[in-house]
Design an enzyme around this catalytic site. Structure first.
Site, PDB file in Angstrom:
ATOM      1  CG  ASP A 183      55.913 -27.236  66.235  1.00 33.46           C
ATOM      2  OD1 ASP A 183      55.024 -27.926  65.709  1.00 33.46           O
ATOM      3  OD2 ASP A 183      56.889 -27.726  66.844  1.00 33.46           O
ATOM      4  CG  HIS A 185      54.138 -29.865  69.371  1.00 30.51           C
ATOM      5  ND1 HIS A 185      54.156 -30.657  70.489  1.00 30.51           N
ATOM      6  CD2 HIS A 185      55.447 -29.697  69.030  1.00 30.51           C
ATOM      7  CE1 HIS A 185      55.408 -30.951  70.818  1.00 30.51           C
ATOM      8  NE2 HIS A 185      56.201 -30.376  69.947  1.00 30.51           N
ATOM      9  CD  GLU A 209      58.063 -28.290  63.313  1.00 30.67           C
ATOM     10  OE1 GLU A 209      58.426 -29.202  64.081  1.00 30.67           O
ATOM     11  OE2 GLU A 209      58.704 -27.230  63.178  1.00 30.67           O
ATOM     12  CD  GLU A 235      58.352 -32.815  65.868  1.00 36.23           C
ATOM     13  OE1 GLU A 235      58.498 -33.062  67.080  1.00 36.23           O
ATOM     14  OE2 GLU A 235      58.172 -31.660  65.428  1.00 36.23           O
ATOM     15  CG  ASP A 257      65.320 -35.661  65.272  1.00 33.05           C
ATOM     16  OD1 ASP A 257      66.463 -36.148  65.434  1.00 33.05           O
ATOM     17  OD2 ASP A 257      64.810 -34.864  66.065  1.00 33.05           O
ATOM     18  CG  HIS A 284      62.592 -32.241  64.863  1.00 36.27           C
ATOM     19  ND1 HIS A 284      62.855 -33.174  65.844  1.00 36.27           N
ATOM     20  CD2 HIS A 284      61.723 -31.363  65.418  1.00 36.27           C
ATOM     21  CE1 HIS A 284      62.163 -32.877  66.932  1.00 36.27           C
ATOM     22  NE2 HIS A 284      61.473 -31.786  66.707  1.00 36.27           N
TER      23      HIS A 284
END
Length: 381
Positions: A183, A185, A209, A235, A257, A284
């Site tokens: 990830d 982020h 991700e 997400e 999500d 997510h």
């Protein structure tokens, strides 16, 4: 059947639950929350309740249309998350009223079990190998880790080498038969992502991700074209309309999500849209039991599903755990890395209402950390 009440519960460690009750005694539960903005979403749920009270909860699509469109200003994380939790609760009521699980209402099951993965951190140079070994011991066949903690948007050679070494340490623990996802982020710039992802490619991540922030989605195609590693994101996208450009950019994995992207109703449509781009679904879910149950109902019935995130034991869960608010933990067990399909009606989890009401009396005020670079400037968390 009519809706007679909508309640919300601020439950530790960082969640918001909603309870929708009907005049014939049926109750549905959902999880509407934006992490760090739970009180704001709670206010949004209270406003949306005005559209629901007195209406038939079984008209799920009609109510979804009202909640999302019966106002001039629409969308965004707060409203979409409020809608998401209420939508989950409406599907829960519909399933319970018919005595069937939600996945039956979505067209029926296409699989008997759902592969899940767990989080092992990686924000700072830490013992990620040991954390990976613990997840393997718990039965998981896949884990996810952060590529880096505080990192420059254009990381230097030493920072890149450090990222690669951490992922390599996890790969050594997992071997070739298990998977690691990485990830980013949104902490990197586009150029940095194009440089770092090929360095990770020999370690065969399942996917990388959110390599760039969602506001730079128009540059995602440049990242995808620079690597053979599957790219995932979603997400922080809240609708089909927001997923369309990233799918057009070539992402391999869509990650809506269920507590942010309009609930079961919208995520099933996002999954169908992703299928037209040959992209897979990996919802997510670093949240609580209701968000996980809703995600699993979609996973059970979605052909282009890949893997499901779950947050049992995640480091965010301080003071309470995912399973603390359910009466029967067995359906959410994953001793061999999968959660098996169940046929319980609605979402399929029974909430411990006494525990939820007691938790709400304590509440929480969870906020994400605020990071700074060494020069004092803001750093993406």
């Amino acid at each position: 059947m009519k809706i007679i009440s909508v309640e919300t519960f601020l439950v530790p460690p960082r969640w918001l639950f909603c309870r929708v009750a009907t005049d014939d005694g049926l109750v549905g539960w959902g999880e509407p929350v934006v992490e760090g903005r739970a009180e704001t979403v709670r206010a949004a749920v209270d406003e949306l309740a005005d559209l629901l009270l007195g209406r038939d909860p079984r008209r799920v699509e009609d109510l979804w249309q009202l909640m999302t469109k019966a106002a001039f200003y629409r969308g965004g994380p707060v409203l979409s998350s409020a809608v998401a939790g209420l939508d989950q609760a409406l599907w829960d009521i519909l399933g319970r009223s018919l005595g069937v699980p939600v996945h039956q209402l979505l067209g029926g099951a296409v699989r008997d079990e759902v592969r899940v993965y767990g989080w092992i951190g990686g924000d700072e140079p830490a013992e990620v190998a040991e954390a990976a070994a613990a997840q393997v011991a718990a039965g998981l066949t896949a884990v996810k880790m952060n590529a880096a903690g505080r990192v420059n948007r254009m990381p230097g050679r030493a920072e890149v080498a450090e990222m690669v070494s951490r992922v390599a340490a996890v790969r050594e623990v997992l071997g070739d038969s298990r998977d690691v996802a990485v990830d980013f982020h949104g902490r990197f710039g586009v150029a940095a992502a194009r440089r770092v992802i090929p360095e990770l490619a020999p370690l065969h991540p399942l996917f990388v991700e959110e390599p760039v922030l969602p506001e730079y989605s128009h540059r995602l195609g440049d990242v995808v074209s620079a690597t053979t590693v599957p790219v995932a994101c979603g997400e922080r996208l809240y609708s089909r309309a927001e997923f369309l450009p990233v799918l057009q950019a070539g992402i391999a994995v869509a990650q809506p999500d269920l507590s942010h992207a309009g609930g079961i109703s919208e995520v099933r449509r996002i999954a169908s849209l992703a299928e037209t781009f040959d992209a897979l679904l990996a919802p997510h879910c670093p949240l609580g039991p209701l968000s996980l149950a809703a995600s699993l109902q979609v996973a059970f019935s979605t052909p282009n599903f890949l893997i499901q995130e779950q947050s049992i034991g995640i480091h965010y869960n301080v003071g309470a755990e995912v399973l603390d608010y359910v009466l029967d933990r067995e359906p959410l067990a994953f001793p061999d890395g999968v959660i098996r399909r169940w046929e319980s009606p609605g979402l399929g989890v029974e909430i411990d209402e006494d525990a939820v009401r007691e938790a709400d009396r304590k509440g929480h005020r969870w906020r994400p950390p605020v990071w700074r670079h060494d020069d004092g400037s803001f750093a993406e968390w």
